[in-house]
Motif scaffolding. Structure first.
Motif, PDB file in Angstrom:
ATOM      1  N   GLY A 103      65.412  35.970  27.239  1.00 24.38           N
ATOM      2  CA  GLY A 103      65.010  36.134  28.822  1.00 24.38           C
ATOM      3  C   GLY A 103      63.951  37.391  28.511  1.00 24.38           C
ATOM      4  N   ILE A 104      63.184  37.391  27.561  1.00 27.16           N
ATOM      5  CA  ILE A 104      62.125  38.414  27.357  1.00 27.16           C
ATOM      6  C   ILE A 104      60.747  37.927  27.374  1.00 27.16           C
ATOM      7  N   ARG A 105      59.628  38.677  27.494  1.00 26.95           N
ATOM      8  CA  ARG A 105      58.177  38.338  27.337  1.00 26.95           C
ATOM      9  C   ARG A 105      57.838  39.243  26.314  1.00 26.95           C
ATOM     10  N   ILE A 106      57.237  38.334  25.052  1.00 26.22           N
ATOM     11  CA  ILE A 106      56.609  38.895  23.981  1.00 26.22           C
ATOM     12  C   ILE A 106      55.048  38.759  24.098  1.00 26.22           C
ATOM     13  N   VAL A 127      53.036  40.434  18.701  1.00 25.57           N
ATOM     14  CA  VAL A 127      53.152  39.467  17.544  1.00 25.57           C
ATOM     15  C   VAL A 127      52.597  40.055  16.175  1.00 25.57           C
ATOM     16  N   LEU A 128      53.071  40.864  15.466  1.00 25.11           N
ATOM     17  CA  LEU A 128      52.651  41.568  14.347  1.00 25.11           C
ATOM     18  C   LEU A 128      53.588  41.179  13.313  1.00 25.11           C
ATOM     19  N   PRO A 129      53.058  40.934  12.042  1.00 26.08           N
ATOM     20  CA  PRO A 129      53.841  40.683  10.896  1.00 26.08           C
ATOM     21  C   PRO A 129      54.976  41.748  10.703  1.00 26.08           C
ATOM     22  N   THR A 130      54.996  42.854  10.852  1.00 28.87           N
ATOM     23  CA  THR A 130      56.321  43.738  10.752  1.00 28.87           C
ATOM     24  C   THR A 130      57.151  43.476  11.454  1.00 28.87           C
ATOM     25  N   HIS A 131      56.756  42.979  12.894  1.00 29.68           N
ATOM     26  CA  HIS A 131      58.100  42.638  13.853  1.00 29.68           C
ATOM     27  C   HIS A 131      58.768  41.419  13.303  1.00 29.68           C
ATOM     28  N   HIS A 144      57.111  34.683   2.099  1.00 29.15           N
ATOM     29  CA  HIS A 144      57.936  33.332   1.423  1.00 29.15           C
ATOM     30  C   HIS A 144      57.338  32.215   2.112  1.00 29.15           C
ATOM     31  N   ARG A 145      56.797  32.263   3.111  1.00 29.74           N
ATOM     32  CA  ARG A 145      56.111  31.209   3.817  1.00 29.74           C
ATOM     33  C   ARG A 145      57.043  30.181   4.460  1.00 29.74           C
ATOM     34  N   ILE A 146      58.350  30.864   4.869  1.00 24.41           N
ATOM     35  CA  ILE A 146      59.250  30.283   5.688  1.00 24.41           C
ATOM     36  C   ILE A 146      58.880  29.949   6.866  1.00 24.41           C
ATOM     37  N   ILE A 147      58.166  31.113   7.811  1.00 20.80           N
ATOM     38  CA  ILE A 147      57.263  30.856   9.094  1.00 20.80           C
ATOM     39  C   ILE A 147      55.897  31.010   8.737  1.00 20.80           C
ATOM     40  N   ASP A 148      55.081  30.170   9.263  1.00 26.88           N
ATOM     41  CA  ASP A 148      53.557  30.167   9.187  1.00 26.88           C
ATOM     42  C   ASP A 148      53.026  30.786  10.683  1.00 26.88           C
ATOM     43  N   SER A 149      51.882  30.875  10.772  1.00 26.72           N
ATOM     44  CA  SER A 149      51.258  30.997  12.120  1.00 26.72           C
ATOM     45  C   SER A 149      51.573  30.328  13.190  1.00 26.72           C
ATOM     46  N   LEU A 150      51.828  29.130  12.805  1.00 26.71           N
ATOM     47  CA  LEU A 150      52.161  27.826  13.878  1.00 26.71           C
ATOM     48  C   LEU A 150      53.681  28.046  14.150  1.00 26.71           C
ATOM     49  N   SER A 151      54.376  28.051  13.228  1.00 23.98           N
ATOM     50  CA  SER A 151      55.717  28.317  13.467  1.00 23.98           C
ATOM     51  C   SER A 151      56.125  29.490  14.147  1.00 23.98           C
ATOM     52  N   LEU A 152      55.495  30.469  13.714  1.00 26.41           N
ATOM     53  CA  LEU A 152      55.626  31.715  14.332  1.00 26.41           C
ATOM     54  C   LEU A 152      55.586  31.642  16.029  1.00 26.41           C
ATOM     55  N   LEU A 153      54.501  30.942  16.513  1.00 23.94           N
ATOM     56  CA  LEU A 153      54.508  30.668  17.803  1.00 23.94           C
ATOM     57  C   LEU A 153      55.725  30.042  18.403  1.00 23.94           C
ATOM     58  N   THR A 154      56.373  29.179  17.736  1.00 21.97           N
ATOM     59  CA  THR A 154      57.564  28.367  18.342  1.00 21.97           C
ATOM     60  C   THR A 154      58.733  29.518  18.178  1.00 21.97           C
ATOM     61  N   VAL A 155      58.907  30.348  17.190  1.00 22.71           N
ATOM     62  CA  VAL A 155      59.750  31.384  17.160  1.00 22.71           C
ATOM     63  C   VAL A 155      59.670  32.233  18.189  1.00 22.71           C
ATOM     64  N   VAL A 156      58.513  32.896  18.445  1.00 21.29           N
ATOM     65  CA  VAL A 156      58.302  33.434  19.901  1.00 21.29           C
ATOM     66  C   VAL A 156      58.678  32.800  20.879  1.00 21.29           C
ATOM     67  N   SER A 157      58.456  31.597  21.305  1.00 21.57           N
ATOM     68  CA  SER A 157      58.938  31.081  22.328  1.00 21.57           C
ATOM     69  C   SER A 157      60.168  30.941  22.721  1.00 21.57           C
ATOM     70  N   ARG A 158      60.831  30.433  21.548  1.00 22.79           N
ATOM     71  CA  ARG A 158      62.421  30.306  21.572  1.00 22.79           C
ATOM     72  C   ARG A 158      62.959  31.606  21.719  1.00 22.79           C
ATOM     73  N   ILE A 212      63.140  41.313  13.122  1.00 18.10           N
ATOM     74  CA  ILE A 212      63.153  40.518  14.429  1.00 18.10           C
ATOM     75  C   ILE A 212      64.114  41.371  15.383  1.00 18.10           C
ATOM     76  N   ARG A 213      65.264  41.443  14.745  1.00 16.05           N
ATOM     77  CA  ARG A 213      66.211  42.098  15.665  1.00 16.05           C
ATOM     78  C   ARG A 213      65.984  43.396  16.165  1.00 16.05           C
ATOM     79  N   SER A 214      65.346  44.165  15.148  1.00 21.45           N
ATOM     80  CA  SER A 214      65.017  45.424  15.394  1.00 21.45           C
ATOM     81  C   SER A 214      63.858  45.578  16.647  1.00 21.45           C
ATOM     82  N   PHE A 215      62.936  44.634  16.838  1.00 19.31           N
ATOM     83  CA  PHE A 215      61.994  44.179  17.577  1.00 19.31           C
ATOM     84  C   PHE A 215      62.647  43.922  19.050  1.00 19.31           C
ATOM     85  N   LEU A 216      63.413  42.914  18.885  1.00 21.78           N
ATOM     86  CA  LEU A 216      63.995  42.630  20.114  1.00 21.78           C
ATOM     87  C   LEU A 216      64.864  43.872  20.666  1.00 21.78           C
TER      88      LEU A 216
END
Length: 75
Positions: free
Chosen positions: A47-50, A55-59, A27-41, A66-70
């Motif tokens: 307190g983890i390293r991703i 960084v796969l679409p399924t995660h 639904h284009r709520i997050i794109d490739s650029l905003s995904l990087l922001t989500v990962v960083s946050r 995202i919760r399952s991935f975490l």
């Protein structure tokens, strides 16, 4: 955890309202650029390293995914 993930996604995606099952990428709520922001946050908040290889679409397809991935990362 779910509320934190939802908050990060909503803040990163210009405050768009999402449910736990909203398709974030499709639904284009997050794109490739905003995904990087989500990962960083997520890294800062939990307190983890991703790794780049994690960084796969399924995660990041939904907040629930995202919760399952975490959880798989030990959070």
């Amino acid at each position: 955890m779910l509320a934190t993930v939802r908050s990060i996604v909503e803040e990163t995606a210009a405050g768009q309202q999402v449910t736990d099952e909203t398709p974030l990428i499709a639904h284009r709520i997050i794109d490739s650029l905003s995904l990087l922001t989500v990962v960083s946050r997520l890294e800062d908040s939990f307190g983890i390293r991703i790794d780049d290889t994690d960084v796969l679409p399924t995660h990041f397809e939904t907040i629930t995914a995202i919760r399952s991935f975490l959880t798989s990362k030990g959070r």
